[in-house]
Enzyme design. Structure first.
Site, PDB file in Angstrom:
ATOM      1  N   HIS A   1       0.819  -1.207   0.000  1.00  0.00           N
ATOM      2  CA  HIS A   1       0.000   0.000   0.000  1.00  0.00           C
ATOM      3  C   HIS A   1       0.859   1.265   0.000  1.00  0.00           C
ATOM      4  CE1 HIS A   1      -4.210  -1.616   0.945  1.00  0.00           C
ATOM      5  NE2 HIS A   1      -3.448  -2.648   0.561  1.00  0.00           N
TER       6      HIS A   1
ATOM      7  N   HIS B   1      -1.803 -12.483  -2.419  1.00  0.00           N
ATOM      8  CA  HIS B   1      -2.856 -13.165  -1.676  1.00  0.00           C
ATOM      9  C   HIS B   1      -2.457 -14.571  -1.244  1.00  0.00           C
ATOM     10  CE1 HIS B   1      -6.270 -10.310  -3.173  1.00  0.00           C
ATOM     11  NE2 HIS B   1      -5.283  -9.693  -2.550  1.00  0.00           N
TER      12      HIS B   1
END
Length: 723
Positions: free
Chosen positions: A81, A244
Site C-alpha cells: 500500500h 494473496h
C-alpha cells in the site's frame, strides 16, 4: 465559541492554491540542510536490519497480536500500500517519500490497520535513526517478510528519502466522501490522473464495482486500475496471486464499531486510529476491510495454494460478519487455519476481485499457466514486486545498497554508458557558435530545449533531457513538441554532431558531443544571445555529460500514456471545452501549478520562467499568445511590465475564457493576446506580488539572472550523475 472559517481556502475555496510549491522546503527537514540521506544509508548495516526485522516478525506484541504468529503478511500489505497507489499519469502516490505516514493516504479506508504496522516498526526506525528512512523501511519490511516466507526475490534498493510533512500535491480525487466514485467518472470513463476507482482505495473495491459482486465487471476495473499504475495483465495476475498467498482480511463485526481515522482520533490514542469497539477490537476481533477470510491453507508461506483453490472449487456468494459480499467454496472441507486459535479451521473464501482472475479469459489463461508452472509464477511475482516497489525511484543510478539487481528494466529509463570524454569549455564555445550560425532562431532553440528538459517529473524521476528521448518515439510525436519542426531541428543538430565528432576523432581527441547535450546547449546559446541583445553579457551555465538513448531503451507505451495535455510554460492547453471557472481544478492555471511542482519549482522560479519563455517567444505553435513584448527574442522584463500596465484592459476573446485580448484604454485598439495562465500572474495576489518585483524599473538584471538560474535548474533536474 466554535470557529468555523479558519483559513484562506475556507473562505475562498476556488482560489488557486500555491502551497504545493512550498512543500518540503529545506527548513522542514529536522535533520538540517546539510543532511544527505544517500550518504547515511550507504553506511547502514543492511544485514543487521534484516535480522532485526525477521526477529520482530515472530515476536508477539500484546497490544496488536500477529495473525498466524507472524507479522510478515501485515508488513507485505504495508509495503504494497506504500507503493501501490502510484499512478502513471503524474507519477505520484508511490513509496519513494514515505508519504503513507501522513494524510491523506494514512487515513484512507483501504489503509485501515497500517498505522499499527508502522508503529510495530518504530523500534527498528528508532534503532537506526538517520541511517534508515521510513520510506525505505516501509518497503524493506514487506520485502524481508516475503523473503522470510519463502519468496526468491530479485533484489532491493535503498535510497528513498522521507518527506516531513503531508503531501498535499493535487489531486487524489474530487469526492468529498470516502469510498465513492461517481465524481471521478465522466462520460463513463475514469478521469485522469486517477488510477483507483474509488476515493480512499489504492486500486478497486474488492467487493466488486460499487459493491456489486460481479467478477467479470470486477476484472474490467482491475485491468483499468493496474494499467494506470503501469502494470500489464501478467504483472497484475502475478501480484494478486502472489500477494494473496499471504495473510487474511479482517471483518469480525459491523463497521458501526469502528472509530475515526488516525488524524481524527482522540489525543490519548497518540496517532493510532480506527479503534474497533467490538469485544477486544484486535486479534480475532479486528476490523480492516470488512471481509473475513484467509486465502491460503498456509498463509505465511509463498506458493500456489491460492491459485489451486481458486480454480479447483466452485464458489457461492455469502456475507461477511461485517455485511460485505464475499465468496465461499462449495462443499469444500475446513482446511483454512484460524489466525489465532490452532483448534479451529475454516472453509476457503475469496473476494470478488479474486474470482475476477478465474472468470476473465485473459487473466484465467495467465493464472492457469502460473498454476501449472510454479517456478515461472514465483519469478513473475518477484519481478512484478520489484517493479511495484521501485517504479518511482528513477534510473538505476539512483539505487543504493548491496542488493541492487544487475538486470536493468525498461521502466527504469535505462541509458547507455558514456564511452567518450565530455566536451571542454573551448568546445562548448565553438558549438554555441555553430548552433547560432545554423539558421535556427532563438525561439526554436529555447522551445526545443525546454521541451526536452521539462518532460521531467520529480514524482517518479521520469523524463528529462538526459537521453534526448525527444528524438525518439513517442515523444517526437507529442503534439506540444511540434513534431514537424522537431524533425528539422534535430536534423541540424545531427549534422553539427557528426561534423564535430568526426573532427575530434581525426585530431585524436576522445571528446564527443551527444544530441542530448546539443539540445540543451542550443537553448543556453539562444538565451545568452537574447540577453546580449538586451545589453547584458551573461553566460548561461552548461554542464555536459548527457548521453543519447536508443529507441529500444524507451518504454514507448508508458510515454504514450503521459503525453502532456497542458503546459502553461509553453502556453499549451488541449482541452479548452473542459474549463470550468467554478472548479479551479479544471483550469490551465491549476495545471501550471501542478507541472511546476513536478519540476520542483518555487513560486518565484515558476513566475520568472514564464516571463522569460514568453519574451523569447517559446510558446506553442509560436503564436503571439502571452508574448507581451515589442521585441520578441530579446530577454527583457517587458512581459511583466506590459502584463501589469494599467493602460491595458483585458477582455474575453473566445468562448472558453481561455484567450483574452489586451485593449489600449485610450485608443481602444487591441494590443496583446494572452491566456488564463498569463492573466493569473496579474490576478492572483501572491503571483502578482512576484510579477511586480520583476516589472520594476530596477529589475532587468535581476530578472535575467533569476531566469537563467531557474532555467539551469530545469535543464539539470535529471542529472543524477551530478548529485
Amino acid at each position: 465559541m466554535k470557529r468555523r472559517k479558519r483559513w484562506i481556502t475556507d473562505w475562498w475555496p476556488n482560489r488557486l492554491n500555491l502551497k504545493i510549491l512550498r512543500q518540503n522546503c529545506p527548513q522542514q527537514n529536522p535533520y538540517g540542510p546539510d543532511y544527505n540521506y544517500v550518504k547515511e544509508v550507504e553506511t547502514l548495516d543492511v544485514e543487521a536490519v534484516k535480522e532485526d526485522l525477521k526477529k520482530l516478525m515472530k515476536t508477539q506484541q500484546d497490544w496488536w497480536p500477529a495473525d498466524f504468529g507472524h507479522y510478515g503478511p501485515l508488513f507485505v500489505r504495508l509495503s504494497w500500500h506504500s507503493a501501490g497507489s502510484y499512478r502513471i499519469y503524474d507519477g505520484r502516490g508511490g513509496a519513494r517519500d514515505g508519504s503513507l505516514r501522513f494524510p491523506p493516504r494514512l487515513n484512507w479506508p483501504d489503509n485501515i490497520g497500517l498505522d499499527k504496522a508502522i508503529r510495530l516498526l518504530w523500534p527498528i526506525k528508532k534503532k537506526y535513526g538517520k541511517k534508515l528512512s521510513w520510506a525505505d523501511l516501509l518497503i524493506l519490511a514487506g520485502t524481508v517478510a516475503m523473503e522470510d516466507m519463502g519468496v526468491k526475490l530479485i533484489g532491493f534498493s535503498l535510497g528513498r528519502e522521507d518527506i516531513h510533512e503531508p503531501d498535499e500535491s493535487p489531486d487524489w480525487g474530487p469526492e468529498e466522501a470516502m469510498l465513492t466514485n461517481k465524481e471521478r467518472y465522466k462520460g463513463g470513463k475514469l478521469e485522469r490522473p486517477y488510477a483507483a476507482t474509488e476515493m480512499g482505495l489504492i486500486y478497486v473495491n474488492p467487493e466488486g464495482p460499487g459493491g456489486n459482486p460481479d467478477p467479470v465487471e470486477s476484472a474490467k476495473e482491475i485491468r483499468l486500475a493496474f494499467a494506470r499504475m503501469g502494470m500489464n495483465d501478467e504483472e497484475t495476475v502475478a501480484l494478486i496471486a502472489g500477494g494473496h498467498a499471504f495473510g487474511k482480511c479482517h471483518g469480525a463485526a459491523s463497521d458501526k464499531y469502528l472509530g475515526p481515522d488516525p488524524s481524527s482520533s482522540p489525543l490519548e490514542q497518540q496517532g493510532l486510529g480506527w479503534k474497533f469497539h467490538y469485544k477486544t477490537g484486535k486479534g480475532p476481533d479486528a476490523f480492516t476491510s470488512g471481509f473475513e477470510l484467509t486465502w491460503s491453507p498456509n498463509p505465511t508461506k509463498f506458493g500456489i495454494q491460492y491459485l489451486h483453490l481458486l480454480f479447483n472449487h466452485d464458489w457461492e456468494l455469502e456475507k461477511s460478519p461485517a455485511g460485505k459480499h464475499q465468496w465461499v467454496a462449495k462443499d469444500a472441507p475446513d482446511i483454512i487455519p484460524d489466525a489465532h486459535d490452532p483448534n479451529k479451521k475454516h472453509k476457503p473464501r475469496m473476494l470478488t476481485a479474486d474470482l475476477a482472475l478465474k472468470f476473465d479469459p485473459s487473466y484465467a489463461k495467465i493464472a492457469k499457466r502460473f498454476l501449472e508452472n510454479p517456478e515461472e509464477f514465483e519469478k513473475a511475482f518477484a519481478t512484478a514486486w520489484f517493479k511495484l516497489t521501485h517504479r518511482d525511484m528513477g534510473p538505476k543510478s539512483c539505487y543504493v545498497g548491496p542488493y541492487v539487481p544487475k538486470e536493468e528494466f525498461i521502466w527504469q529509463d535505462p541509458l547507455p554508458e558514456r564511452d567518450y570524454e565530455v566536451i571542454n569549455e573551448e568546445d562548448i564555445s565553438q558549438l554555441k557558435k555553430r548552433i547560432l550560425d545554423s539558421g535556427l532562431d532563438t525561439t526554436k532553440l529555447v522551445y526545443t530545449a525546454w521541451s526536452s528538459a521539462a518532460s521531467y517529473r520529480d514524482s517518479d524521476r521520469k523524463g528529462g533531457a538526459n537521453g534526448a528521448r525527444i528524438r525518439l518515439l513517442p515523444m517526437n510525436e507529442w503534439e506540444v513538441n511540434h513534431p514537424q519542426d522537431l524533425k528539422q531541428i534535430l536534423a541540424i543538430y545531427e549534422k553539427i554532431q557528426q561534423e564535430f565528432n568526426e573532427e575530434q576523432k581525426k585530431s585524436g581527441s576522445k571528446r564527443r558531443v551527444s544530441i542530448a547535450d546539443l539540445i540543451i546547449l542550443g537553448g543556453c546559446a539562444a538565451i545568452e544571445d537574447a540577453a546580449k541583445k538586451a545589453g547584458f553579457d551573461i553566460q548561461a551555465p552548461f554542464t555536459p555529460g548527457r548521453v543519447d538513448a536508443r529507441q529500444e531503451e524507451v518504454d514507448v507505451e508508458f510515454y504514450r500514456y503521459i503525453e502532456p495535455f497542458a503546459d502553461g510554460f509553453r502556453n499549451y492547453f488541449k482541452y479548452l471545452n473542459s474549463i470550468d471557472e467554478e472548479d479551479v481544478y479544471t483550469t490551465p492555471e491549476y495545471f501550471l501549478i501542478d507541472k511546476a511542482q513536478l519540476l520542483k519549482l518555487s513560486v518565484p522560479e515558476m513566475v520568472v520562467l514564464i516571463g522569460g519563455l514568453r519574451v523569447l517567444g517559446a510558446v506553442y505553435e509560436y503564436q503571439n499568445h502571452g508574448v507581451l513584448t515589442e521585441t520578441p527574442g530579446v530577454l527583457t522584463n517587458a512581459y511583466f511590465v506590459n502584463l501589469l500596465d494599467m493602460g491595458i484592459e483585458w477582455m474575453q476573446a473566445d468562448d472558453y475564457r481561455y484567450l483574452f485580448k489586451g485593449i489600449d484604454r485610450k485608443s481602444g485598439e487591441p494590443k496583446w493576446m494572452a491566456t488564463r495562465v498569463d492573466l493569473i500572474l496579474g490576478h492572483h495576489d501572491e503571483l502578482r506580488n512576484v510579477a511586480e518585483i520583476y516589472a520594476s524599473d530596477d529589475a532587468q538584471e535581476k530578472f535575467i539572472k533569476d531566469f537563467i538560474a531557474a532555467w539551469h535548474k530545469v535543464m539539470n533536474l535529471d542529472r543524477f550523475d551530478l548529485k
